[in-house]
Design an enzyme around this catalytic site. Structure first.
Site, mmCIF file in Angstrom:
data_model
loop_
_atom_site.group_PDB
_atom_site.id
_atom_site.type_symbol
_atom_site.label_atom_id
_atom_site.label_comp_id
_atom_site.label_asym_id
_atom_site.label_seq_id
_atom_site.Cartn_x
_atom_site.Cartn_y
_atom_site.Cartn_z
ATOM 1 N N ASN A 1 -35.578 12.421 34.232
ATOM 2 C CA ASN A 1 -36.376 11.195 34.243
ATOM 3 C C ASN A 1 -35.800 10.239 33.208
ATOM 4 O O ASN A 1 -35.444 10.666 32.110
ATOM 5 C CB ASN A 1 -37.835 11.469 33.868
ATOM 6 N N GLY A 2 -35.767 8.949 33.517
ATOM 7 C CA GLY A 2 -35.325 7.966 32.545
ATOM 8 C C GLY A 2 -34.009 7.319 32.943
ATOM 9 O O GLY A 2 -33.602 7.347 34.109
ATOM 10 N N GLU B 1 -56.293 -9.704 37.872
ATOM 11 C CA GLU B 1 -56.341 -8.308 38.298
ATOM 12 C C GLU B 1 -56.521 -8.212 39.816
ATOM 13 O O GLU B 1 -55.865 -7.396 40.479
ATOM 14 C CB GLU B 1 -57.482 -7.588 37.562
ATOM 15 N N LYS C 1 -53.748 -6.506 42.364
ATOM 16 C CA LYS C 1 -54.081 -5.393 43.261
ATOM 17 C C LYS C 1 -53.727 -5.723 44.702
ATOM 18 O O LYS C 1 -53.209 -4.878 45.433
ATOM 19 C CB LYS C 1 -55.572 -5.048 43.151
ATOM 20 N N GLU D 1 -49.988 -5.475 45.069
ATOM 21 C CA GLU D 1 -49.487 -4.112 44.928
ATOM 22 C C GLU D 1 -49.647 -3.288 46.194
ATOM 23 O O GLU D 1 -48.716 -2.574 46.589
ATOM 24 C CB GLU D 1 -50.226 -3.397 43.787
ATOM 25 N N TRP E 1 -37.661 8.118 41.460
ATOM 26 C CA TRP E 1 -37.869 6.691 41.698
ATOM 27 C C TRP E 1 -36.546 6.020 41.358
ATOM 28 O O TRP E 1 -36.101 6.036 40.221
ATOM 29 C CB TRP E 1 -38.997 6.166 40.806
ATOM 30 N N LYS F 1 -46.328 4.955 38.959
ATOM 31 C CA LYS F 1 -47.554 5.001 38.170
ATOM 32 C C LYS F 1 -47.269 4.902 36.677
ATOM 33 O O LYS F 1 -47.884 4.138 35.956
ATOM 34 C CB LYS F 1 -48.294 6.304 38.464
ATOM 35 N N HIS G 1 -53.797 -29.012 38.646
ATOM 36 C CA HIS G 1 -52.493 -29.243 38.036
ATOM 37 C C HIS G 1 -51.373 -28.561 38.825
ATOM 38 O O HIS G 1 -50.430 -28.029 38.234
ATOM 39 C CB HIS G 1 -52.504 -28.764 36.580
ATOM 40 N N ARG H 1 -46.987 9.345 40.455
ATOM 41 C CA ARG H 1 -46.056 8.574 39.640
ATOM 42 C C ARG H 1 -45.227 7.607 40.484
ATOM 43 O O ARG H 1 -44.626 6.685 39.941
ATOM 44 C CB ARG H 1 -45.105 9.519 38.893
#
Length: 607
Positions: free
Chosen positions: A98-99, A479, A483, A486, A74, A602, A502, A27
């Site tokens: 959490n939250g 994508e 990646k 990240e 986190w 995550k 452009h 996570r």
């Protein structure tokens, strides 16, 4: 984000909780801690950084007891320090959360005025001191917890233990997941079933506004007013050993190699190979009558939705709107009743996507969710769930879940086109055959590992990288860029190839590699022209193409990866695999934390 694991029972709690936290590392987190009851007292051990730091602390200062809670944090409010790490508490109570508590500042001022002393910068400590305040007023743990819960605003999952109350744990949740595990003379609490997989297969998933009182003999579920509610115990199929690396260097490497398997497993659920027909679960509405679709998701799932939009519009001729979930409900688009709301999430707990789901629900839209966790909050609130069958995805950067999402969207496209009479039987068989051929073609991509590693040697030296693609290859390029950002921390941006002139063309020089996805489809010539323009300006071209396009591309590419030629329909799925592999190989060369990149989580369960 964040992870919770708790146990009450007959065994030492700390080893059980610690291993649960290990299973929640995927996570993303930046500190961790455990609290237990030791001779009736609340004792805590907390450490900044990875779980290895907490393990070292526990070795130096063990934490006995059979009632315990643990947390991987986190950071949201307050820096990732040991002081701000969970569990938070007093001599009377310890909590993990959490939250985000949105009204914590108001509560904090009230509590400080009442004499409560705060030690951290976090919003979470407010819960502990609010419960503690009610305990000081003489309330028993259950009533103190309920009274505190009724004051909280925001998204939260919380677990609490209480001094002098061995074998008691209280959990609660609102807009954040929490699961209760049932054992033999012991009970468990976890952020998700993965944390509990080695401990029990018997799990009850809590719903918004649930509180649970847990003892070694069982669980009592109620609402925040204390009124009893019933929650079904389900058997989870998740295996205890399903998250090992199996000899790979990282979970991400393992999950990359699982692409062919998960594509095949997902197709097995959705396709009848004998008749070459897509078989969807029973729908409570008629796809032929849907006037419009809206797709919404976050991160990689949003890029999968972009590809799904190309497919649904081109093949099924269904008009599609698409929005990033964090923006969709604020845009408040006008929607026709009976439209299709298509939501995509790996975890099924993504806060912004869940909020978008609820917004769509208010507009009388049919809700179909593409999910990898079929007992998640989004699953419970959807009309239909299309499961991706990807299995646990531990690496923070999504890989196999992405191609599984694309596989589901491809099948949904075929079924929708058939229902709308835009696809005859022969054409459907042709597209389904292309999908059924895909797992074996995906396996062939790994024959190009050496070529991808050579490409990575160029990218790893760069500070900036451009990704280009046309049509459905544009989201694939997005994508790939995501990646790379990240997990390698190299700045990368993706552009529709036709947009290069452009603006982005001004960035091109020998220090900025250009990664392009160029299968030999109807847009090949136009994309090739864009690459020639970049080459003329000194661009270093790193190109993913196929056997049919390789001869033309080789004349201008500095590096080239040649993939199997597949039907245009499934090319985005195949092309995704090597761009993800490239990001992985670059990150390995840079020596970054591939599975747990900095600052990322995550399961993003706060908005």
């Amino acid at each position: 984000m964040c992870g919770i694991c708790g146990v009450v029972g007959r065994r030492h709690a700390t080893p059980i909780v610690f291993e649960g936290l290990r299973r929640l590392e995927y996570r993303g987190y930046d500190s961790a801690g455990i609290a237990t009851l030791v001779d009736g007292r609340v004792e805590r051990r907390r450490a900044a950084g990875k779980l290895d730091n907490l393990a070292a602390l526990l070795k130096k200062s063990p934490l006995p007891g059979t009632t315990g809670i643990g947390h991987t944090r986190w950071a949201t409010h307050g820096a990732p320090t040991a002081c701000n790490a969970h569990p938070h508490g007093t001599e009377r109570v310890a909590i993990v959360h959490n939250g985000i508590i949105e009204n914590f500042e108001t509560l904090r001022r009230e509590l400080e005025a009442a004499g409560q002393v705060f030690e951290t910068e976090t919003d979470s400590e407010t819960i502990a001191l609010l419960v503690d305040y009610h305990l000081q007023q003489g309330l028993e743990p259950k009533e103190a917890a309920l009274r505190a819960l009724r004051r909280l605003e925001g998204a939260y999952a919380v677990a609490m233990i209480f001094a002098g109350h061995e074998g008691l744990m209280i959990g609660a949740c609102h807009s954040a997941p929490l699961a209760v595990g049932f054992g033999d003379d012991e009970m468990f609490l976890g952020s998700d079933s993965l944390a509990l997989a080695p401990l029990t297969r018997r799990i009850a998933y809590m719903e918004d506004g649930d509180c649970v009182v847990i003892t070694p003999k069982g669980a009592e579920f109620m609402d925040f007013e204390g009124a009893p509610v019933e929650r079904t115990i389900q058997l989870t199929a998740l295996a205890a050993g399903s998250i090992g690396k199996d000899g790979y260097r990282h979970y991400m490497e393992k999950e990359l190699h699982e692409h062919p398997l998960v594509i095949g497993q997902t197709l097995q659920r959705m396709v009848d190979p004998a008749s070459r027909r897509v078989i969807l679960p029973e729908l409570p509405f008629d796809l032929a009558e849907v006037p419009r679709a809206v797709i919404t998701a976050c991160g990689s799932a949003f890029f999968a939705g972009m590809i799904g939009r190309y497919w649904l519009e081109e093949i099924a001729r269904l008009p599609v709107d698409i929005d990033v979930a964090s923006e969709m409900r604020y845009r408040n688009p006008p929607l026709t009743e009976g439209s299709l709301g298509l939501l995509i999430s790996q975890s099924g707990e993504t806060a912004d996507t869940l909020a978008a789901l609820r917004s769509l629900r208010e507009k009388a839209v049919h809700i179909v969710s593409v999910l990898n966790v079929e007992h998640s909050t989004m699953a419970r609130e959807s009309d239909v769930v299309l499961g991706t069958v990807a299995g646990p995805e531990i690496s923070v950067a999504s890989t196999k879940a992405f191609t599984a999402q694309l596989t589901v969207l491809a099948c949904l496209t075929i079924a929708t086109a058939r229902a709308r009479r835009k696809l005859d039987t022969l054409a459907e068989e042709h597209l389904v055959s292309a999908l059924l051929d895909l797992p074996s073609r995906a396996a062939e991509v790994f024959n190009q590992t050496d070529a991808i590693r050579a490409m990575a040697q160029v990218v790893v030296e760069a500070r900036d990288v451009l990704y280009l693609g046309r049509g459905s290859m544009f989201p694939v390029a997005m994508e790939g860029a995501l990646k790379l950002k990240e997990i390698s921390y190299i700045h990368a941006e993706a552009y529709a190839a036709g947009e290069m002139k452009h603006g982005p063309i001004s960035l091109i020089d020998r220090t900025v590699p250009i990664v392009a996805t160029v299968p030999s489809n109807a847009l090949f010539e136009k994309t090739l022209s864009n690459l020639q323009e970049a080459k003329a300006r000194g661009g270093r071209l790193l190109v993913f193409t196929d056997t049919k396009g390789a001869e033309r591309v080789s004349a201008i590419a500095e590096q080239m990866v040649v993939l199997p030629h597949v039907h245009d329909f499934v090319a985005p799925i195949l092309q995704t695999i090597p761009v993800q592999m490239l990001a992985y190989e670059v990150a390995v060369l840079k020596g970054t934390d591939v599975d747990q990149p900095r600052n990322l989580a995550k399961s993003v369960t706060v908005e």
